[in-house]
Design a protein around this motif. Structure first.
Motif, PDB file in Angstrom:
ATOM      1  N   ARG A 147       0.851  -1.086   0.149  1.00  0.00           N
ATOM      2  CA  ARG A 147       0.066  -0.083  -0.099  1.00  0.00           C
ATOM      3  C   ARG A 147       0.848   1.120  -0.074  1.00  0.00           C
ATOM      4  NH1 ARG A 147      -2.273  -1.041   4.209  1.00  0.00           N
ATOM      5  NH2 ARG A 147      -1.500   0.767   5.795  1.00  0.00           N
TER       6      ARG A 147
ATOM      7  N   VAL B 164       1.833   1.747  -3.419  1.00  0.00           N
ATOM      8  CA  VAL B 164       1.015   2.455  -4.385  1.00  0.00           C
ATOM      9  C   VAL B 164       0.744   3.775  -4.007  1.00  0.00           C
ATOM     10  CG1 VAL B 164      -1.497   2.250  -4.850  1.00  0.00           C
ATOM     11  CG2 VAL B 164      -0.434   0.305  -4.560  1.00  0.00           C
ATOM     12  N   ILE B 165       0.682   4.359  -2.703  1.00  0.00           N
ATOM     13  CA  ILE B 165       0.753   5.464  -2.379  1.00  0.00           C
ATOM     14  C   ILE B 165       1.652   6.416  -3.131  1.00  0.00           C
ATOM     15  CG2 ILE B 165       0.507   7.160  -0.537  1.00  0.00           C
ATOM     16  CD1 ILE B 165      -0.741   5.305   1.465  1.00  0.00           C
TER      17      ILE B 165
ATOM     18  N   VAL C  83       1.524   5.576  -7.358  1.00  0.00           N
ATOM     19  CA  VAL C  83       0.331   5.293  -8.473  1.00  0.00           C
ATOM     20  C   VAL C  83       0.192   6.522  -9.386  1.00  0.00           C
ATOM     21  CG1 VAL C  83      -1.453   6.659  -6.716  1.00  0.00           C
ATOM     22  CG2 VAL C  83      -2.342   4.660  -8.319  1.00  0.00           C
TER      23      VAL C  83
ATOM     24  N   TYR D 135      -5.867   0.644  -8.879  1.00  0.00           N
ATOM     25  CA  TYR D 135      -5.885   1.362  -7.704  1.00  0.00           C
ATOM     26  C   TYR D 135      -6.149   2.948  -7.614  1.00  0.00           C
ATOM     27  CZ  TYR D 135      -3.966  -3.255  -6.047  1.00  0.00           C
ATOM     28  OH  TYR D 135      -3.836  -4.564  -5.962  1.00  0.00           O
ATOM     29  N   GLN D 136      -6.601   3.291  -6.694  1.00  0.00           N
ATOM     30  CA  GLN D 136      -6.703   4.945  -6.643  1.00  0.00           C
ATOM     31  C   GLN D 136      -6.514   5.051  -5.002  1.00  0.00           C
ATOM     32  OE1 GLN D 136     -10.688   6.241  -7.585  1.00  0.00           O
ATOM     33  NE2 GLN D 136     -11.565   4.482  -6.374  1.00  0.00           N
ATOM     34  N   VAL D 137      -5.973   6.335  -4.586  1.00  0.00           N
ATOM     35  CA  VAL D 137      -5.753   6.564  -3.263  1.00  0.00           C
ATOM     36  C   VAL D 137      -6.746   7.712  -2.932  1.00  0.00           C
ATOM     37  CG1 VAL D 137      -4.412   7.612  -1.494  1.00  0.00           C
ATOM     38  CG2 VAL D 137      -3.476   5.912  -3.295  1.00  0.00           C
TER      39      VAL D 137
ATOM     40  N   ASP E 196       1.147   5.191   6.428  1.00  0.00           N
ATOM     41  CA  ASP E 196       1.065   5.730   5.054  1.00  0.00           C
ATOM     42  C   ASP E 196       1.307   7.310   5.155  1.00  0.00           C
ATOM     43  OD1 ASP E 196      -1.232   3.842   6.266  1.00  0.00           O
ATOM     44  OD2 ASP E 196      -1.972   4.035   4.255  1.00  0.00           O
TER      45      ASP E 196
ATOM     46  N   THR F 267      -7.951  -3.222   1.198  1.00  0.00           N
ATOM     47  CA  THR F 267      -8.701  -2.247   0.259  1.00  0.00           C
ATOM     48  C   THR F 267     -10.029  -1.954   0.928  1.00  0.00           C
ATOM     49  OG1 THR F 267      -9.457  -3.620  -1.133  1.00  0.00           O
ATOM     50  CG2 THR F 267      -7.465  -2.519  -1.790  1.00  0.00           C
TER      51      THR F 267
ATOM     52  N   GLN G 113      -8.695   1.726   5.165  1.00  0.00           N
ATOM     53  CA  GLN G 113      -7.513   2.071   4.270  1.00  0.00           C
ATOM     54  C   GLN G 113      -7.834   3.290   3.515  1.00  0.00           C
ATOM     55  OE1 GLN G 113      -7.842  -1.485   4.299  1.00  0.00           O
ATOM     56  NE2 GLN G 113      -6.379  -1.736   6.152  1.00  0.00           N
TER      57      GLN G 113
ATOM     58  N   MET H 284      -6.101   3.347   0.479  1.00  0.00           N
ATOM     59  CA  MET H 284      -6.146   2.762  -0.920  1.00  0.00           C
ATOM     60  C   MET H 284      -7.231   1.793  -1.137  1.00  0.00           C
ATOM     61  SD  MET H 284      -3.143   0.114  -2.453  1.00  0.00           S
ATOM     62  CE  MET H 284      -3.769  -1.247  -1.837  1.00  0.00           C
ATOM     63  N   HIS H 285      -7.847   2.057  -2.294  1.00  0.00           N
ATOM     64  CA  HIS H 285      -9.046   1.206  -2.855  1.00  0.00           C
ATOM     65  C   HIS H 285      -8.928   0.928  -4.216  1.00  0.00           C
ATOM     66  CE1 HIS H 285     -11.138   4.198   0.134  1.00  0.00           C
ATOM     67  NE2 HIS H 285     -10.555   3.409   0.727  1.00  0.00           N
TER      68      HIS H 285
END
Length: 566
Positions: free
Chosen positions: A79, A82-83, A86, A96-98, A109, A466, A471, A473-474
């Motif tokens: 995660r 990704v943050i 992304v 993914y999206q934050v 995070d 997710t 979280q 992150m989804h």
């Protein structure tokens, strides 16, 4: 103005007596006698050197293994990746999206993606973990210093507890929160007899920071503060009223001062109400089974023998210290034990859809309780005994963790090799060969190992965290129905292959119901050495490693052939 010098223990000797006297009048110290300096035997500089040395030793396993074999760790690290990336990784952005929200679970995070700007994600995770270690032990030292008004070497005995079962689960935000809660409590004790506004303001800042660490970390600080204030209130009631002409007279009633201590926690209410975490408030379960196991989590890691040996060393050392009248325990510690025990028994196992809500508490209490102890080191035998116990504890724990992690590193290295076989931007399904596996401490690393594919191959992995409300992150809408959004257990191979089980998929089919067409690869975890391909028609073996097999799914091609033949 905050007396930083007093808080850090750097004031001159002429101020030490006055600080001790004020603390004694407030009922903070264990008794009215000042502990002689020769009872300490270690200067602040010596303790600092010892702290740095022991922290370096405790950090060795973390530094040697960029992917420590912890359960949730690699999932959290994915995660973080990704943050941080992304916005520049098209494959990750496809899946993914934050969405930044007010969530009481954000400290990692916030820190690790910033660190990743100047280092790789694995090193950033190592730095964060070591920061948590240092924060916890320095907080234990600081709390002990405020309770006894001098630096002590005794809290260093808590170093072996940094490796515990809660840590093995990989609760990284909570562990960071434990350290911050210890510093918050130390600050409260240091400022207890200062201006009310200053004390409440500092406490409020800590509460806000703890909220974004972990909601349970706020509870840890609240529990410690409640125990301290109850101890102080009881001590004040047992004393005679102070004369009106004394400068230390209380300007507000004791009960009002006690109630005011809870004011810094009020911001938690609106923050929680505006957080999506509030939607999970009905997800709780209380269980009595496992309460004893939660206590063992404090000292147990991998080996029952090592756990017994550590407990025996501590018990024998404590008995000798009591016999030589060298061990003292602050009255606040007894109140902390009472409040902590009641809270632990009342806590549910699942709270806000988070597991181990109760079993996380004992390790936090352990560091607080160690901070309440004092060891008189004037006797040469006591000094040598303490040094021996400290070395033995560290040696046993370091040998245990290092030995197991060295063996498990073969598995993590093998899994990393398997991830290299995955095409970038693929969709990966995770299943269990045996649904009852994964509880053994040596198998914890494998539970979320597939999330490594998010970091290395920008893949969609079904077990990534997710959950809405837990979280930031989804998964994007187009792929949301293909992943686990409830932190559930992955399907078993039998579930994937069987069409005869009484499962109603008409209304709410599981996310893996169309696994042959929705995914590119399948990881089967917790396999035996001679695990056979469960479906040779639809699965092509790609890589077989320790306790796992990676398959490529042929379902898409087969579906296309079927349509052509029609």
């Amino acid at each position: 103005m905050v007396d930083v010098g007093q808080f850090l223990g750097l004031r001159a000797a002429k101020r030490a007596h006055r600080s001790t006297q004020a603390a004694t009048q407030a009922g903070i110290l264990a008794d009215s006698r000042t502990i002689p300096q020769d009872a300490v035997r270690f200067s602040g500089r010596q303790i600092a050197i010892l702290f740095i040395t022991l922290a370096a030793i405790a950090s060795v396993p973390i530094l040697l293994y960029p992917w420590p074999p912890l359960s949730d760790y690699i999932n959290h690290l994915a995660r973080m990746h990704v943050i941080a990336t992304v916005g520049s990784d098209r494959d990750l952005a496809l899946f993914y999206q934050v969405q930044w929200q007010v969530i009481p679970n954000l400290m990692m995070d916030l820190i690790v993606p910033i660190l990743q700007r100047v280092m790789n994600v694995y090193l950033a995770g190592q730095v964060y973990t070591i920061m948590s270690f240092v924060l916890i032990l320095s907080g234990t030292l600081a709390l002990n210093r405020q309770l006894y008004r001098h630096w002590s070497v005794l809290p260093l005995i808590a170093f072996p507890l940094l490796y515990n079962n809660v840590f093995l689960v990989g609760t990284m935000n909570y562990l960071f929160g434990i350290g911050l809660a210890l510093w918050a409590l130390a600050s409260w004790v240091a400022l207890r007899e200062r201006a009310l506004v200053l004390r409440l303001a500092v406490s409020t800042l800590f509460v806000l920071a703890l909220f974004f660490c972990h909601l349970f970390a706020v509870g840890v600080y609240g529990l410690g503060l409640l125990a301290f204030e109850l101890h102080r209130l009881l001590a004040l009631r047992q004393r005679e009223p102070l004369p009106l002409d004394r400068p230390m007279q209380r300007r507000v009633p004791a009960w009002a001062d006690f109630v005011a201590s809870g004011l810094p926690f009020l911001p938690v209410i609106p923050l929680l109400l505006m957080s999506p975490t509030w939607t999970l408030r009905w997800d709780f379960t209380w269980e009595f089974n496992g309460k004893l196991k939660g206590l063992l989590f404090v000292i147990e890691v991998y080996s029952h023998s090592a756990t017994f040996f550590l407990a025996a060393i501590v018990a024998i050392g404590a008995l000798f210290a009591v016999r030589y009248r060298a061990l003292r325990f602050h009255p606040f510690g007894w109140m902390l034990l009472a409040v902590g025990t009641a809270t632990y028994l009342a806590l549910p196992r699942v709270l806000f859809d988070t597991y181990m809500a109760d079993q996380r508490l004992p390790i936090a209490l352990a560091f607080m309780i160690i901070a309440c102890a004092h060891l008189d080191l004037r006797d040469e035998f006591v000094r040598r005994g303490f040094a021996t116990v400290l070395v033995l504890l560290l040696a046993v724990r370091a040998f245990e963790v290092q030995g197991v992690w060295r063996d498990l590193s073969r598995g993590t290295a093998s899994f990393r090799d398997s991830v290299r076989q995955i095409e970038r931007g693929s969709k990966v399904l995770v299943a269990y060969a045996d649904p009852d596996n994964g509880d053994n401490a040596r198998d914890l690393w494998l539970t979320h190992a597939a999330c490594l594919a998010i970091i290395e191959r920008s893949a969609l992995v079904t077990t990534a965290f997710t959950v809405l409300g837990k979280q930031v992150m989804h998964v994007r809408r187009d792929y949301r129905d293909r992943v686990d959004t409830e932190d559930g257990t992955p399907p078993s191979v039998r579930q994937l292959l069987s069409h005869t089980e009484p499962t109603d998929w008409d209304d709410d089919p599981p996310y893996w119901s169309h696994w042959t067409s929705d995914y590119d690869y399948l990881y089967i975890l917790f396999t035996d050495r001679d695990y056979a391909n469960p479906d040779p028609t639809r699965l092509t073996p790609v890589f077989a490693g320790y306790r796992f097999v990676l398959y490529q799914i042929n379902g898409t091609q087969l579906a296309g052939m079927s349509k052509t033949s029609d």
